[in-house]
Structure formats: structure tokens, C-alpha cells
Design an enzyme around this catalytic site. Sequence first.
Site, PDB file in Angstrom:
ATOM      1  N   TYR A 160     -22.078 -13.632  -0.132  1.00  0.00           N
ATOM      2  CA  TYR A 160     -20.888 -13.032  -0.799  1.00  0.00           C
ATOM      3  C   TYR A 160     -20.314 -11.902   0.128  1.00  0.00           C
ATOM      4  O   TYR A 160     -19.332 -11.453  -0.071  1.00  0.00           O
ATOM      5  CB  TYR A 160     -21.365 -12.286  -2.190  1.00  0.00           C
ATOM      6  N   LYS A 227     -36.097 -16.729  -1.916  1.00  0.00           N
ATOM      7  CA  LYS A 227     -36.422 -18.151  -1.437  1.00  0.00           C
ATOM      8  C   LYS A 227     -36.965 -18.019  -0.291  1.00  0.00           C
ATOM      9  O   LYS A 227     -36.476 -18.646   0.716  1.00  0.00           O
ATOM     10  CB  LYS A 227     -34.786 -18.863  -1.542  1.00  0.00           C
ATOM     11  N   ASP A 281     -36.694 -20.989  -7.273  1.00  0.00           N
ATOM     12  CA  ASP A 281     -36.365 -22.412  -8.079  1.00  0.00           C
ATOM     13  C   ASP A 281     -37.402 -22.433  -9.039  1.00  0.00           C
ATOM     14  O   ASP A 281     -37.252 -23.071 -10.384  1.00  0.00           O
ATOM     15  CB  ASP A 281     -36.154 -23.722  -7.136  1.00  0.00           C
ATOM     16  N   ASP A 305     -26.608 -14.790  -9.307  1.00  0.00           N
ATOM     17  CA  ASP A 305     -25.605 -15.131  -9.915  1.00  0.00           C
ATOM     18  C   ASP A 305     -26.107 -16.336 -10.618  1.00  0.00           C
ATOM     19  O   ASP A 305     -25.539 -16.394 -12.185  1.00  0.00           O
ATOM     20  CB  ASP A 305     -24.551 -15.579  -8.905  1.00  0.00           C
TER      21      ASP A 305
END
Length: 588
Positions: A160, A227, A281, A305
Site C-alpha cells: 500500500y 507470510k 493462509d 485488509d
Amino acid sequence: MAYKHVEFPQQGQRLSIENGRLVIPDHPILAYVEGDGIGPDIMRACLRVWDAAIEQAYGGKRKVHWMELYMGGKAAEKYDGNVFPDEVKEALQQIIVSIKGPLTTPVGGGFRSLNVALRQDLDLYACVRPVRYYPGVPSPMRQPEFVDVVIFRENTEDVYAGIEYQAGSTEAKRVERFLKDEMGAEFFNDSGIGVKPISAFGSKRLVRKAIQYALDHDRESVTLVHKGNIQKYTEGAFRNWGYEVAREEFGDRTITEADLYSIYGGKQPKDKVVIKDRIADIMFQLMLLRPNEFDVIATTNLNGDYLSDAIAAEVGGVGIAPGANMADFVAVFEATHGTAPKYANQDKVNPGSLLFSGVMMFEYLGWNEVADLITFAYPEVIQRKIVTYDFARLMDGATEVSTSQFADALIDQIKAKVDIEARRREWFTAVQSGREEREARRMAEPFVEMRASGRTPHTVADIMSHIRTVKPGVFVDQVMHLMREHGISSVVVEPGRDGLWAIMTQRDIIGRIIHANRSPAHVKVEEIATKPLVTVPVDMSLQECASRMVESHIRRVVVEQSGLPVGIVSDTDLFRIVDELGWEPVVL
Ligand code: NAP
């Protein structure tokens, strides 16, 4: 600053920051921004509910003096097309705490989203989204009451940051040439390119806020969601910096999940928050299957998000999910949905998201009585099936009401004097029994629980045993007693005159005492200990640690932090963890 259209109320006092604390007067001035589309409808309804709850809670002793600020369409009318005037920015900072409705984001290039501009210009680095279930709200989950988390999403960096180059552009070609020619990177020609900066500064201030929140609100854990298995130097670094903040700034108030199992046998110590981490995930899956394992979540911008909307959908969707964007003190609370233009000025939509953003705001001010009144009155109205159109279409036998009628019903309920204390006790008992149940499971079957709750150790800190140290000069037989008493196979010997730490293991006793035919009662520990230590840093990955052991022909390494030994990892530890939890080859 001389203001043009910003008018401070005649009465009421401003909030201030004194000695690093927010000072809240009994008659504070707070700002609101109506927003576009459905914004005016929901703001009008919510202001009435909030004021009624304040009056009910404090009978006039406390009262908010609201001031309106303009952004979006209403600002454009007053400020010649300027949707986010400088004086509004200035006023939001002066007022410190404010609340806003949704704002239209024009589609296409050349115009920063107003929400992004607000976050960046005021450096509101934490997007905070509590998601919990309210009885009666339609949900696709079997046990939606297990969902009660507060998500802290980093708000300023990650993909972002706006460092993005369009495929085929001159800039993209330059970056591509640099990456391929100078950095040896390989990827398809003419790709669009985005950059993902993640800094220690940005990560740490976000995690710091999440941990402080967990401590202030008696939460059990903070989960760092990342991640890092794929993006080692951005997502993985976020995770490592998160643990670093916990260790360095909250060392006496936090423990890691590894400590929870290895030192405390699965029993959560009082007044301490557990810091754990999960791969992003897996987190989506866990929030569906075992949501009550999670409490406060701290994560990077993009993960946050996705995750906030997905979790909100579990318990009623974006129509009622509240949120806030926060800096150290300045906070802008906001409805998390958009302007839903097709419903604008119809007095139709659900005011829940803005309403509960207000509840968050009153909690932030320490006006918990107001927050509780709304929180406990709300389910009473929903359970009577008095709801706006969005819930009505998901419920049998609902009475569909307008936004303002819903506010009326809620105000009546607030005035009906809900027994707050009884509700609070019920809620506390439910939270407590959930905690005890999970604790009992962790203590009875630690590895089953670890695996089921998605714990995947990555670094030596996740699996190390805490060391026991002995002073030089102690005889080996005394240390042998200590080792047997604590069920450990090695001790670390503090430095003598040479300033070096050493390690003594069971093997040293077998080889250098029994095999050498010496008496443990007459040999000092430093005589048979090995030095210097082979050390590894706390954030070394398990794979790197295994390589170090193989290359150095050793069976254990000492884990070091800030120059001091803090733990030991043996080949048995590595073997056990892989056997118990499995092993996913690391993607490099
Ligand atoms: P949206 O305004 O959130 O609306 C999408 C759908 O969500 C609506 O059509 C409605 O569903 C449902 N919905 C939203 N708010 C609701 C409420 N209060 N009560 C009941 N249902 C509600 O998303 P969008 O249409 O994608 O975006 C519209 C504009 O809002 C865009 O300009 C966008 O950039 C902006 N936006 C602003 C913010 C913000 O200011 N924070 C956030 C997101 C989007 P049904 O049609 O099924 O009834």
C-alpha cells in the site's frame, strides 16, 4: 491557524496530552465527519444513540460537545471543490478523537483515496478492527459466539506504500533492468512491478500498540500473522520484529507460545500475554475452525485488509463491523463499509458499523459505562428481530425498520435500564470458562493442541529450552544432581577469568569423568565444560540451525540474544518437533 469553516463549540473542553497520557475532560469536544452517500443517515441516527447512552450512564455529569468537520462531498461544496482541506486535517489533530462516516473514492488515477490520504497525512499507522458476535445477528458459523478478536492492521507500508509501476512504462522498464541486470532477479519481461517495503519502525510501533491493548484489556494473546515462509525479509521480518518488541519492551508481561508449553506446561500465567504467530493462509482456516484460540491479532497491511473483512463476514458482515485508524494518541473512528450510494438518503441501511465504532471510541475515552450500555442493549433489540433490511432478509419473521427507527428502538432499550452488571458477569463467566477449557486441553495433550491450533515453529526461539546456568568452581557431582532434578541434559557455565561462557553436557560427564576414571566430587565443572560456545541468534530458522549443527559436527547449539545465552536447542529437540508437528520444506 485561522479557520474558515471550522467552528469550535462555545462549550466543552478539548482533550489534551499531558505527561504521555490522554486527558479527557467530563465535557469533551469531539468531532464528527458525516461522510458521503449513506453517511448522513447513519451519523444522524448514531449521534442520537450515543447521546442517549451518555445521558443514561452519567445523568448530565458527562456530555460530549460535538463539532462537525467536513470531508468529501460536503467539503467540496464549502471549500471550492477541495475534498480534504488543510484546516480539517489540522482540526482533526487538534481535537485528537473523532469519528467519521464513509467517503467516496473516485475510481481511476490521479486522485488519492480520501481514506488513504487521511491515514497518511495524520500518520494513523494502526487500523484497529474489533470483531465479535452479538446474539441474534445472522451468521453462517456454527458457533459464532467463539469469535471475539481485535485486529491491528499496519496502515502505512507494505504494497500500500504506493510504489508501483505500470507494465510497459518507462519506470517499470528501468526498475526491471536494474533488478535483472544488477540484482540477478528473474521474472517475465514487461511485468507490472510493485514494491513491498516493511520496516522495523513500522512493524514495531504497530505490534507495540497491539501488545499494550492486550495488556490493558486483559486479553490472553497477541498473534502475529505473516507470510514469512515465503517472504522472509518483509513478512518474516515483521514477525521477528514483533517478537523483539515483546521481548525487549514487555519482557516481564509477555511470554512466547514456546514458553507457554515448555516452561508453564500449557497453563497460562496470570497477568501475562502470550505472543504467538501464524502463517496468514492458515489463519483464515483457523478463524473458521478454532476462532476462540485468537484474541488480539497484529498483522501487515495486505493480510490485515483481507483478514478483517473475512472475519467480519463470519459474524454479520461489514454492515456492523467497526473500526478506527490510530496514531499514538490521535484516533479517527470510522464505519468500515463504503458509501453504498444506491441507498443514500433513504434512511434504510444498518447503522451498526458506525454505532460500534462509537462504542470503540467511548472505550478509548475510558467511558466504559456508555460502551457497555450500547453493547448490551443492542442484542436485546436484534433478538426481538427489529432489524434493518440487510438483516431482515437473512432472518425469518423479522420486523424490518428504517435506520432512524432502529435507533429509536435501541434508545428505548438503553433507557429500559439493562442490568449491565448481570450482563457483564455473564460475559466474564463465558470468557473465563472458555479460557479454562482451552488451558485444560493444552495441559492434557500439548502436542495435539499445538498441532490443532496451527502452531508451526520456525525459529530456534520457538523450540529452545531455557538454560540453567551454574557458576564456575561448583563440583560436577552437584551439577549432576541439579541436572537430574530438572530433567535436563546440559548446563551453561558462567564465564570465569577468561570471560568465556561454556557448556557441560551429560556426554562430557560420561567421556571426561566416568570414561576418564575421575571422581565427579573432585572435578570442577569448568574443567570438563566445552568452550567457546557455538551460538546462534534467536531468530535463526530451524533449517539454518540444522545446517549449523551438521556443519559444525555438534549435537546442540546455544541460543544467544544481546550477547547472552538464553536457550539451548539440541538435535533431540529438532527431531521431536519434526516428528510431532511435521516438516514443510522451506521455500527459499
Ligand atoms: P459499500 O459502499 O460498502 O457497499 C457495498 C454493499 O455493502 C452495499 O451495496 C450493501 O449491500 C452493503 N452495505 C454497505 N454498507 C451497509 C450498511 N450500512 N448497511 C447495510 N448494508 C451495507 O461498497 P462499494 O459499493 O464497493 O463502495 C461504494 C463507495 O464507498 C466507493 O466510492 C468506495 O470507494 C467507498 N468506500 C469507502 C470506504 C470508507 O470510507 N471507509 C470504505 C469502502 C468503500 P447490498 O447491496 O447487498 O444491500
